[in-house]
Structure formats: C-alpha cells, structure tokens
Design an enzyme around this catalytic site. Structure first.
Site, PDB file in Angstrom:
ATOM      1  N   ILE A  52      64.185  41.154  33.747  1.00  0.00           N
ATOM      2  CA  ILE A  52      65.317  41.378  32.739  1.00  0.00           C
ATOM      3  C   ILE A  52      65.783  42.518  32.883  1.00  0.00           C
ATOM      4  O   ILE A  52      65.028  43.498  33.022  1.00  0.00           O
ATOM      5  CB  ILE A  52      64.862  40.901  31.237  1.00  0.00           C
ATOM      6  CG1 ILE A  52      65.696  41.410  30.311  1.00  0.00           C
ATOM      7  CG2 ILE A  52      63.667  41.686  30.989  1.00  0.00           C
ATOM      8  CD1 ILE A  52      65.634  40.566  29.030  1.00  0.00           C
ATOM      9  N   THR A  53      67.116  42.850  32.642  1.00  0.00           N
ATOM     10  CA  THR A  53      67.863  44.242  33.149  1.00  0.00           C
ATOM     11  C   THR A  53      67.786  44.750  31.655  1.00  0.00           C
ATOM     12  O   THR A  53      68.136  44.047  30.703  1.00  0.00           O
ATOM     13  CB  THR A  53      69.088  44.051  33.755  1.00  0.00           C
ATOM     14  OG1 THR A  53      69.964  43.386  33.023  1.00  0.00           O
ATOM     15  CG2 THR A  53      69.015  43.711  34.991  1.00  0.00           C
ATOM     16  N   GLY A  54      67.853  45.876  31.571  1.00  0.00           N
ATOM     17  CA  GLY A  54      67.948  46.671  30.315  1.00  0.00           C
ATOM     18  C   GLY A  54      66.763  46.266  29.153  1.00  0.00           C
ATOM     19  O   GLY A  54      66.862  46.096  28.053  1.00  0.00           O
ATOM     20  N   TYR A  92      85.823  46.670  27.495  1.00  0.00           N
ATOM     21  CA  TYR A  92      84.563  45.962  27.048  1.00  0.00           C
ATOM     22  C   TYR A  92      84.817  44.379  27.324  1.00  0.00           C
ATOM     23  O   TYR A  92      84.172  43.680  27.704  1.00  0.00           O
ATOM     24  CB  TYR A  92      83.907  46.411  25.836  1.00  0.00           C
ATOM     25  CG  TYR A  92      82.763  45.712  25.580  1.00  0.00           C
ATOM     26  CD1 TYR A  92      81.437  45.759  26.137  1.00  0.00           C
ATOM     27  CD2 TYR A  92      82.720  44.819  24.123  1.00  0.00           C
ATOM     28  CE1 TYR A  92      80.460  45.219  25.757  1.00  0.00           C
ATOM     29  CE2 TYR A  92      81.554  44.295  24.057  1.00  0.00           C
ATOM     30  CZ  TYR A  92      80.423  44.367  24.534  1.00  0.00           C
ATOM     31  OH  TYR A  92      78.910  44.025  24.338  1.00  0.00           O
TER      32      TYR A  92
END
Ligand SMILES: NC(=O)c1ccc[n+]([C@@H]2O[C@H](COP(=O)([O-])OP(=O)(O)OC[C@H]3O[C@@H](n4cnc5c(N)ncnc54)[C@H](OP(=O)(O)O)[C@@H]3O)[C@@H](O)[C@H]2O)c1
Length: 318
Positions: free
Chosen positions: A20-22, A179
């Site tokens: 998992i990133t972050g 975003y």
C-alpha cells in the site's frame, strides 16, 4: 448491499502480501492496521521511511501480535527513479504480491512539479501509480491465485477533465481542477487496466477502484499548509469535524475492494450513506467521462510516453 460490512469481516490475510502506498497516514495507515490485524505481510510504501517506521511502530502497538509483518520501504511517487528502484527491490525480495493498493495522494495544493517535471497532483496521484503498477504487474500476474490492483479515486473525479492540450496545467492552474483531473485519471486508468486484462484473457488479476467519501485526514490540511493560509486551515478543521467521518471508517471501501470475495473487476466502491460521503461500502457508479474509451486509451498512451513504463499484459506489448 454491505450494510454491516466492517473490517472484522475481512478474510484472514496470513498468506497474503499487500502493498500500500501512503501507508503512514490517514486511510493508508488505517488500512495497514486492518491488514495487519488479519495477519498480512504489508509492504508500507512511504515517501519518508522515518514517518513510515513511526507509523509501523504505532500499528504494531495497536494491533498486537497477529503474525503480521510490516515492511517499511521508501517510495516517492513524485520521482520515477524512486518508483523504479522501489519496484525492482520488491520484485527481487518477494515471490508473490496478492494486492497492490494505489492509495497515496495529495489534494488541492499550490502548483508545483515532481522531480520529472509533472504537475504534482497528476504526477503523484496518477502518473506515479501508473508507473508503479506497470513495474509491479509482472509480479502480480505471476502470483498464484487471485490478485488485485485497487486504485483510490474520489467523488471529486466529477469536477475533473483531462486537458490533453495542457495536461501539466502550465497555462492555467486551478488546484481543484488539477485534483479533479488526477482523480478522473485514476478511474480511467483502473477501468482501462481491467479491460486490458480481460482482453488478454486474464481472470485472476482484477483492477478495481474505490473512494472513501469524506474522511477526516491530513489530506485536506496540506493545501492550506503549503499556501500558508491560516484561515483555510481553520475552516478545514471545522468542516472535517462537522462532516468528515473517521479515517477508520473512510478506509472501509478500500479494504472491501482489496479483500471481499464478491468484488468484481472494473467496479467502483464507495460509502453508501449520506451523499456517499460516509457509511458502509457498496458498489457505486462513477461519471460518464470515467468510462470514455477514447479518453482512457489516449491517457494510457500519454502516461506510457511520460513515465517511460510500457505495459506488456498479453506478451505482445499491449
Ligand atoms: N480523506 C478524504 O476525504 C478523501 C476523499 C477522497 C479521496 N481520498 C483519497 O484517499 C487517498 C488517501 O488520502 P488520505 O485521506 O489518507 O490523505 P493523507 O492522510 O494526507 O495521506 C496521504 C498519503 O499519501 C502520501 N504521499 C503524498 N505524497 C506522496 C509522494 N510523493 N510519494 C508517496 N507518498 C506520498 C502521504 O505521505 P506523507 O505523510 O509523507 O505526506 C500520506 O502517506 C488519496 O488518494 C486521496 O485522494 C481521500
């Protein structure tokens, strides 16, 4: 559909490796805790290993002895070199990878550029994950049994447009427009990946998308912090307290997409409560633009060109 679905209902993960990133903050941190409670090996991809180690210690204290392994590694999604070294090390150290969670993100920050000159929100949220997934796909495809790629989008994909004439938003920058573009790109990518897997006859690897609704995390504070706006910072604090659900609840759609048995490739999961901002996870629909095949193929080709990462899903370069 998933009225009482909670993280406790996740299957045991003792035999799974989940990347998992972050992983050190917000939804990534909560998801890491939930995976660890179920005994998974969690590769915590963090842009700062110091923050990652601190988070891993906290997860271990929270969760207690479950047999889980927490492997903190540096991966800066704002650097194609960092992504390449990280992915190469993961491919050499692990025989299998059951789930890749493309979770990390930044929101509504003043314009800046990644190491490779990409506008940061597009660069981190989409292009970084595009490059990471492409580099880890051979490992996911070679892993026996079912594997998944889960990409975190947002309800904000509806305010996004992919501006192919000015993808890096050099001519005109709006922090929310950028975003929205990056979160629409997340969905175009997740669905296009699923179509390509299906075209190649691959059923064991699924690409799925999700969103957390509105969760009280650091995400909303980074923009005001970077722009030095104390007023916006204070307003975010009030809004999060009034409308945000906890990060623990916000992580449920990601956990559902990553582990639930009934999840389908190409589906989009989010909270089913008030305005889809809170509540238990359910299958939802995203907007028409996110399903546009022409946009998806164009973005894919552009993403390969910009990142230099070519996908070879069917062994024929496609
Ligand atoms: N919270 C919400 O209401 C909400 C709503 C819709 C969608 N989402 C999506 O949910 C995902 C997670 O957000 P969150 O709410 O958990 O926010 P968060 O608490 O701010 O966590 C974001 C994570 O991304 C990491 N990150 C930022 N830049 C990075 C980079 N260059 N390389 C690697 N990692 C990087 C951060 O690392 P550092 O700690 O080092 O900065 C942090 O670990 C995002 O994709 C976001 O768009 C959240």
């Amino acid at each position: 559909m998933t009225d009482s679905w909670t993280a406790e209902r996740m299957p045991e993960c003792a035999d799974r490796t989940i990347l998992i990133t972050g992983a050190n903050s917000g939804l990534g941190f909560e998801a890491t805790s939930a995976f660890a409670r179920k005994g998974a090996t969690v590769v915590m991809a963090c842009r700062s290993t110091e923050r990652g180690e601190r988070a891993a210690t906290e997860v271990a204290e929270r969760v207690g002895p479950t047999g889980a392994t927490l492997d903190v590694r540096e991966c800066d999604l704002a650097s194609l070199d960092s992504i390449a070294s990280f992915a190469a090390a993961v491919r050499s150290d692990y025989d299998g990878l059951e789930v890749l969670c493309n979770n990390a993100g930044v929101m509504a920050i003043p314009r800046s550029e990644t190491e490779d000159g990409f506008e940061t929100q597009l660069g981190v949220n989409h292009l970084g994950h595009f490059a990471l997934t492409g580099r880890l796909l051979p490992l996911l495809l070679d892993t026996g049994g079912e594997t998944r790629i889960v990409t975190h989008s947002s309800g904000a994909h509806t305010i996004g447009e992919i501006d192919f004439e000015d993808l890096q938003r050099e001519d005109s920058y709006g922090k929310w427009e950028a975003y929205g573009q990056s979160k629409l790109a997340n969905l175009l990518f997740a669905y296009e990946l699923q179509r390509r897997l299906e075209d190649a006859g691959i059923e064991d690897t699924k690409s799925v998308a999700c969103h957390p609704g509105y969760a009280d995390t650091d995400l909303q504070f980074r923009g005001p912090r970077e722009s030095g706006s104390k007023l916006r910072y204070a307003a975010v604090r009030v809004a999060n307290a009034l409308f945000g659900q906890s990060a623990e609840r916000g992580a449920l759609p990601l956990l559902y997409a990553a582990t639930a048995h009934s999840v389908e490739g190409g589906a989009y999961y989010g909270p089913g409560g008030l305005l889809n901002m809170r509540g238990p996870p359910e299958r939802q629909s995203s907007n028409e633009a996110s399903h546009d095949l022409t946009r998806a193929e164009r973005l894919w080709a552009k993403s390969e060109e910009l990142t230099g990462v070519q996908y070879d899903i069917d062994g024929r370069g496609r």
